[in-house]
Design a protein around this motif. Structure first.
Motif, PDB file in Angstrom:
ATOM      1  N   LEU A 189      36.874 -16.237   3.745  1.00 33.18           N
ATOM      2  CA  LEU A 189      37.875 -15.172   3.793  1.00 33.18           C
ATOM      3  C   LEU A 189      37.481 -14.116   4.824  1.00 33.18           C
ATOM      4  O   LEU A 189      38.302 -13.678   5.640  1.00 33.18           O
ATOM      5  CB  LEU A 189      38.016 -14.540   2.405  1.00 33.18           C
ATOM      6  CG  LEU A 189      39.054 -13.433   2.297  1.00 33.18           C
ATOM      7  CD1 LEU A 189      40.448 -13.988   2.531  1.00 33.18           C
ATOM      8  CD2 LEU A 189      38.984 -12.740   0.940  1.00 33.18           C
ATOM      9  N   ILE A 190      36.210 -13.734   4.796  1.00 32.74           N
ATOM     10  CA  ILE A 190      35.761 -12.701   5.734  1.00 32.74           C
ATOM     11  C   ILE A 190      35.934 -13.167   7.177  1.00 32.74           C
ATOM     12  O   ILE A 190      36.417 -12.431   8.037  1.00 32.74           O
ATOM     13  CB  ILE A 190      34.285 -12.331   5.448  1.00 32.74           C
ATOM     14  CG1 ILE A 190      34.215 -11.620   4.088  1.00 32.74           C
ATOM     15  CG2 ILE A 190      33.723 -11.437   6.550  1.00 32.74           C
ATOM     16  CD1 ILE A 190      32.796 -11.322   3.642  1.00 32.74           C
ATOM     17  N   LEU A 191      35.567 -14.412   7.446  1.00 30.60           N
ATOM     18  CA  LEU A 191      35.692 -14.922   8.819  1.00 30.60           C
ATOM     19  C   LEU A 191      37.153 -14.924   9.264  1.00 30.60           C
ATOM     20  O   LEU A 191      37.488 -14.514  10.381  1.00 30.60           O
ATOM     21  CB  LEU A 191      35.141 -16.340   8.909  1.00 30.60           C
ATOM     22  CG  LEU A 191      33.640 -16.471   9.151  1.00 30.60           C
ATOM     23  CD1 LEU A 191      33.271 -17.936   9.272  1.00 30.60           C
ATOM     24  CD2 LEU A 191      33.247 -15.710  10.413  1.00 30.60           C
ATOM     25  N   ILE A 192      38.043 -15.373   8.384  1.00 30.44           N
ATOM     26  CA  ILE A 192      39.464 -15.444   8.759  1.00 30.44           C
ATOM     27  C   ILE A 192      40.001 -14.051   9.060  1.00 30.44           C
ATOM     28  O   ILE A 192      40.619 -13.810  10.102  1.00 30.44           O
ATOM     29  CB  ILE A 192      40.288 -16.116   7.633  1.00 30.44           C
ATOM     30  CG1 ILE A 192      39.888 -17.590   7.505  1.00 30.44           C
ATOM     31  CG2 ILE A 192      41.783 -16.014   7.929  1.00 30.44           C
ATOM     32  CD1 ILE A 192      40.535 -18.294   6.328  1.00 30.44           C
ATOM     33  N   LEU A 193      39.706 -13.106   8.152  1.00 29.88           N
ATOM     34  CA  LEU A 193      40.201 -11.747   8.364  1.00 29.88           C
ATOM     35  C   LEU A 193      39.607 -11.136   9.635  1.00 29.88           C
ATOM     36  O   LEU A 193      40.312 -10.487  10.413  1.00 29.88           O
ATOM     37  CB  LEU A 193      39.868 -10.867   7.146  1.00 29.88           C
ATOM     38  CG  LEU A 193      40.702 -11.191   5.905  1.00 29.88           C
ATOM     39  CD1 LEU A 193      40.300 -10.295   4.745  1.00 29.88           C
ATOM     40  CD2 LEU A 193      42.190 -11.026   6.199  1.00 29.88           C
ATOM     41  N   THR A 194      38.324 -11.367   9.844  1.00 36.62           N
ATOM     42  CA  THR A 194      37.683 -10.824  11.046  1.00 36.62           C
ATOM     43  C   THR A 194      38.399 -11.320  12.304  1.00 36.62           C
ATOM     44  O   THR A 194      38.722 -10.547  13.204  1.00 36.62           O
ATOM     45  CB  THR A 194      36.211 -11.277  11.112  1.00 36.62           C
ATOM     46  OG1 THR A 194      35.596 -10.970   9.877  1.00 36.62           O
ATOM     47  CG2 THR A 194      35.491 -10.592  12.248  1.00 36.62           C
ATOM     48  N   CYS A 195      38.622 -12.615  12.349  1.00 37.26           N
ATOM     49  CA  CYS A 195      39.242 -13.179  13.556  1.00 37.26           C
ATOM     50  C   CYS A 195      40.660 -12.647  13.741  1.00 37.26           C
ATOM     51  O   CYS A 195      41.061 -12.311  14.859  1.00 37.26           O
ATOM     52  CB  CYS A 195      39.276 -14.705  13.461  1.00 37.26           C
ATOM     53  SG  CYS A 195      37.668 -15.443  13.703  1.00 37.26           S
ATOM     54  N   GLY A 218      29.736 -12.715  15.773  1.00 41.74           N
ATOM     55  CA  GLY A 218      30.114 -13.810  16.661  1.00 41.74           C
ATOM     56  C   GLY A 218      31.607 -14.084  16.597  1.00 41.74           C
ATOM     57  O   GLY A 218      32.269 -14.328  17.622  1.00 41.74           O
ATOM     58  N   ALA A 219      32.158 -13.995  15.390  1.00 41.71           N
ATOM     59  CA  ALA A 219      33.595 -14.220  15.236  1.00 41.71           C
ATOM     60  C   ALA A 219      34.394 -13.179  16.008  1.00 41.71           C
ATOM     61  O   ALA A 219      35.404 -13.490  16.651  1.00 41.71           O
ATOM     62  CB  ALA A 219      33.973 -14.197  13.761  1.00 41.71           C
ATOM     63  N   VAL A 220      33.907 -11.932  15.959  1.00 35.23           N
ATOM     64  CA  VAL A 220      34.592 -10.871  16.715  1.00 35.23           C
ATOM     65  C   VAL A 220      34.544 -11.198  18.198  1.00 35.23           C
ATOM     66  O   VAL A 220      35.565 -11.158  18.895  1.00 35.23           O
ATOM     67  CB  VAL A 220      33.931  -9.498  16.439  1.00 35.23           C
ATOM     68  CG1 VAL A 220      34.535  -8.427  17.334  1.00 35.23           C
ATOM     69  CG2 VAL A 220      34.065  -9.124  14.976  1.00 35.23           C
ATOM     70  N   LEU A 221      33.363 -11.543  18.680  1.00 32.87           N
ATOM     71  CA  LEU A 221      33.214 -11.851  20.107  1.00 32.87           C
ATOM     72  C   LEU A 221      34.146 -12.993  20.515  1.00 32.87           C
ATOM     73  O   LEU A 221      34.832 -12.933  21.553  1.00 32.87           O
ATOM     74  CB  LEU A 221      31.774 -12.275  20.393  1.00 32.87           C
ATOM     75  CG  LEU A 221      30.778 -11.152  20.644  1.00 32.87           C
ATOM     76  CD1 LEU A 221      29.412 -11.749  20.954  1.00 32.87           C
ATOM     77  CD2 LEU A 221      31.271 -10.290  21.807  1.00 32.87           C
ATOM     78  N   GLY A 222      34.180 -14.021  19.696  1.00 30.76           N
ATOM     79  CA  GLY A 222      35.025 -15.175  20.006  1.00 30.76           C
ATOM     80  C   GLY A 222      36.489 -14.781  20.081  1.00 30.76           C
ATOM     81  O   GLY A 222      37.219 -15.206  21.000  1.00 30.76           O
TER      82      GLY A 222
END
Ligand code: SF4
Ligand code: SF4
Lengths: 351, 444
Positions: free
Chosen positions: A81-87, A132-136
């Protein structure tokens, strides 16, 4: 035209829905060059347009991605969930920032940045660092999309470009997968993906686990079922063409089958190719990306078959276990040429 | 039912239920009419009357001695008030005769008993059709007697009657087929005789089942050599080349005419007018017009005199509904021309007047192309509209030509489906104009 759509048209006609209120388009102006046209044109038919617009398409794609997101959260828990929201958030923010910078209308509500965010997140392993997710995401939107001129002008699928960037920056972390352990009470544990197991250890994963998603892998690549449900919904809505997903999967299947028939003990079965890795996600949500796929029927065939063959080649002979990302990015690069070379025969034209 | 059709095309919402079940009404005789002296493709007519002359209903008031033209007749009895250039519903201004009514009405006989086909010859048909000023009533307004005079070396084997009426809202042809099927069929027989064709096909879309049934019955009675071809409902089925593809599966080559593949296509309204001309010597002075759209109080199918102003036609339907922006269109919403002045007259090719308002009015803003392939899949001529639009905007006329810009039939399918709301046809039209200008020798 297929019969299902015909039926729909008839149904609506009978209920007299033509006077139904249209949805308002929540997108601000891009540009109008009245000055050019007004000099010549006394009319501007058609005066009636189909009830369709970019936000509508994009929001439907977001809905179609929902099953895959839900399943990933179910299997991988809060980190998914955190990764999805971050992206999603960083994609939207980057888009807004660049549109302001380039003094363009802010169109982040059209949903295309959200899709890029979701797709990028779905290709990441669950233990991937948030930074890393933000950077991507920033890379995906800034370089993958805005650098080319924004929505509609990009050549490469932005999410895949973002993922390729992360692959180069975090070569280890991006291939550190964890096995999903839903309901077991333990946190995720590190494990190799079916593709890596096949490639490096020669070990096979049960098909049924791959179908439902009870395997290790990237967020959105584990459950074939969830992706197919979303893909079929998109097809039902009429926003994707059969040619693209089926051509891609078909090419992977048949090309994979050639090697398997040649040496079944060395190469995996064609069904494995379809169920493993990002093949399904790529087939239903990436090769079908409107902006980066060809517009002509022949061009679309070449595009998906070429990409399908590349997947098998990279998987079997490349240094990496997975080839979906590069196969699509490579084929993306020749789409402008495909569109040029595969112009359909004009009605009544003798060639 | 196994329905025939062509490839590509679109399924707009047809909105025909507004008028499809309504009987044709005869509108009252207008006080004044404005009759343009050119209502056709070809040479404009010269006026045959002067200001102040008294004219009778049906009297010829404009003609010219050339082949490709169609004379015009006075739609009402009265006095010529003015001969000047007046706005024209297809754009620009055209020399027109304004006639003020003296309220006298001529009685034209009405019956559908048919004709004695042995008494007429192809030449007499052509003469009668020309004298009556008949043109293609589906929209193109090409003089019909020219269509009925195929060159000697072109053998015509099939006559197609176009009963598709694929434009949304319009039901004038549909109601004509329902109420006067005999007229249409006799007109068709006359056309077949004129071009010496053995076979007749009628294309009707399957959303007009009632019309198909009625016509089939009448065909059985009076001319079994005619075949009724039900077609899938799709736009732009009524475009000549698409119709030929759908009914006969013949491709008309680029830059060629239907008669090059042995076919003559006529609209059902034209056929009915031909019957009236041969039977009663009645010139084309009135026609069925569908006045419809969500901006009207009471949509109707009206018989209107040529030259009736749009304003009066709309008033005959209870006027427009209150408030907001409106678009008033000569024809249907897909290919019709939007009007700025409601004093423009109904002409021979006005099959409908469509009034749109509120949310039916399309947005003026457009967005970048997202290469969704919608326009490519919709284009009935297999063009790549998104590219043609851009080439036209950038004035790259050579490429525009190479990508087939001149084959565009301006059906509007591409703009209709575009989710980015790009006015593709508009750009392509401009591109064609630019190309023609560039091709003209001596122009810089
Ligand atoms: S390009 Fe021309 S022919 Fe093709 S859909 Fe558009 S308007 Fe119709
Ligand atoms: S329909 Fe519109 S958005 Fe789609 S390809 Fe054509 S021009 Fe582009």
């Amino acid at each position: 035209m297929d019969k299902s759509r015909e039926g729909k048209v008839k149904g609506r006609r009978q209920t007299g829905e033509c006077m139904k209120e249209k949805e308002k388009v929540p997108v601000s102006a891009n540009k109008t060059d009245e000055s050019i046209v007004e000099r010549f044109v006394v009319s501007s038919s058609p005066h009636l347009l189909k009830d369709i617009n970019i936000p509508k398409i994009m929001h439907t794609v977001v809905i179609a991605l929902a099953p895959a997101m839900v399943v990933s959260i179910y299997f991988f828990g809060i980190s998914a969930l955190i990764l999805i929201l971050t992206c999603i958030i960083s994609s939207i923010a980057t888009e807004a920032f660049f549109q302001r910078l380039r003094k363009r209308p802010i169109t982040v509500y059209d949903g295309s940045a959200i899709i890029t965010g979701i797709l990028l997140a779905l290709t990441l392993p669950p233990s991937f660092p948030v930074l890393g997710a933000v950077l991507g995401s920033v890379f995906a939107i800034a370089i993958g999309k805005q650098f080319f001129g924004g929505l509609g002008y990009n050549i490469f699928n932005p999410a895949l470009l973002g993922r390729a960037f992360l692959q180069a920056t975090y070569p280890v972390l991006i291939t550190t997968w964890s096995k999903s352990l839903a309901g077991s009470g333990i946190d995720v544990v590190a494990a190799a993906t079916p593709l890596a197991l096949m490639k490096f250890d020669g070990e096979m994963t049960p098909y049924l686990d791959m179908f439902f998603g009870n395997i290790s892998g990237s967020l959105g690549e584990t459950s074939v079922l969830a992706i197919i449900v979303g893909g079929l919904y998109l097809r039902y809505k009429g926003y994707i063409n059969w040619r693209l997903p089926l051509g891609y999967l078909g090419a992977i299947f048949f090309f994979g089958a050639i090697f398997w028939l040649f040496n079944p003990s060395k190469y995996p079965a064609p069904l494995f190719h379809l169920l493993a890795g990002g093949a399904m996600l790529g087939a239903w949500f990436m090769v079908t990306d409107m902006v980066t796929s060809p517009v002509t029927p022949l061009g679309q065939w070449i595009f998906v078959i070429g990409a399908g063959i590349l997947v098998v080649i990279i998987r079997l002979f490349g240094g990496l276990p997975e080839g979906v990302m590069y196969s699509i990015l490579l084929m993306n690069s020749i789409v402008p040429l495909l569109d040029k070379w595969t112009r359909p025969r004009i009605f009544g034209e003798v060639r | 039912m196994n329905l025939k059709t062509f490839k590509h095309g679109i399924h707009p919402l047809y909105c025909k239920e507004l008028t499809a079940r309504k009987e044709i009404e005869r509108a009252p005789i207008p006080k004044t009419v404005t009759v343009p002296l050119q209502q056709h493709l070809g040479t404009p007519c010269q006026p045959l009357v002067k200001k102040g002359d008294v004219v009778e209903e049906g009297q010829k008031i404009g003609d010219v001695v050339t082949f490709v033209t169609a004379p015009v007749h006075s739609p009402i009895s009265g006095k010529v008030k003015d001969i000047e250039r007046y706005p024209y519903p297809v754009g620009g201004k055209v020399l027109s005769v304004v006639i003020e009514s003296n309220e006298e009405v001529k009685e034209w006989p009405e019956n559908n008993t048919g004709l004695d086909m042995d008494l007429i010859t192809p030449q007499s048909i052509r003469d009668a059709v020309r004298e009556a000023g008949i043109v293609g009533m589906g929209g193109a307004a090409f003089p019909t007697h020219v269509k009925l005079s195929p060159p000697k070396d072109k053998k015509i084997d099939t006559v197609i009657m176009n009963g598709c009426e694929c434009e949304p809202f319009l039901t004038s042809d549909h109601s004509l087929m329902l109420e006067f099927p005999e007229k249409v069929l006799w007109g068709m027989k006359v056309i077949m005789k004129a071009v010496n064709a053995q076979k007749g096909d009628r294309g009707i879309e399957e959303n007009k089942l009632d019309a198909i049934n009625i016509i089939q019955e009448v065909v059985r009675d009076i001319s079994p050599e005619i075949e009724v071809v039900p077609l899938e409902t799709k736009y732009p089925q009524g475009a000549e080349k698409m119709l030929i593809k759908a009914t006969l599966n013949r491709d008309v080559p680029m830059g060629k005419l239907p008669l090059d593949v042995g076919v003559v296509v006529n609209n059902v309204g034209t056929a009915a007018a031909i019957y009236d001309a041969l039977k009663f010597k009645k010139p084309l002075i009135e026609r069925i017009v569908t006045v419809s759209g969500n901006g009207l109080t009471e949509p109707k199918n009206l018989i209107l005199r040529i030259g009736t102003s749009f304003k009066e036609a709309i008033e005959n339907c209870g006027g427009m509904i209150e408030g907001g922006e409106r678009v008033v269109i000569n024809g249907g919403p897909m290919m019709g021309v939007a009007q700025t002045d409601l004093d423009v007259p109904v002409i021979k090719a006005t099959s409908g007047i469509t009034v749109l308002t509120g949310d039916e009015i399309k947005p003026k803003i457009y967005h970048p192309c997202i290469k969704c392939a919608g326009c490519v899949e919709a284009c009935p001529v297999n063009l790549m509209p998104y590219r043609l639009g851009d080439l036209a905007r950038l004035s790259r006329v050579d490429e525009f030509k190479r990508w087939g810009g001149l084959s565009c039939v301006e059906c509007g399918c591409c703009s209709f489906v575009c989710p980015a709301r790009r006015p593709l046809v508009q750009w392509i039209r401009v591109g064609k104009v630019k190309l023609r200008e560039e091709d003209k020798p001596g122009s810089a």
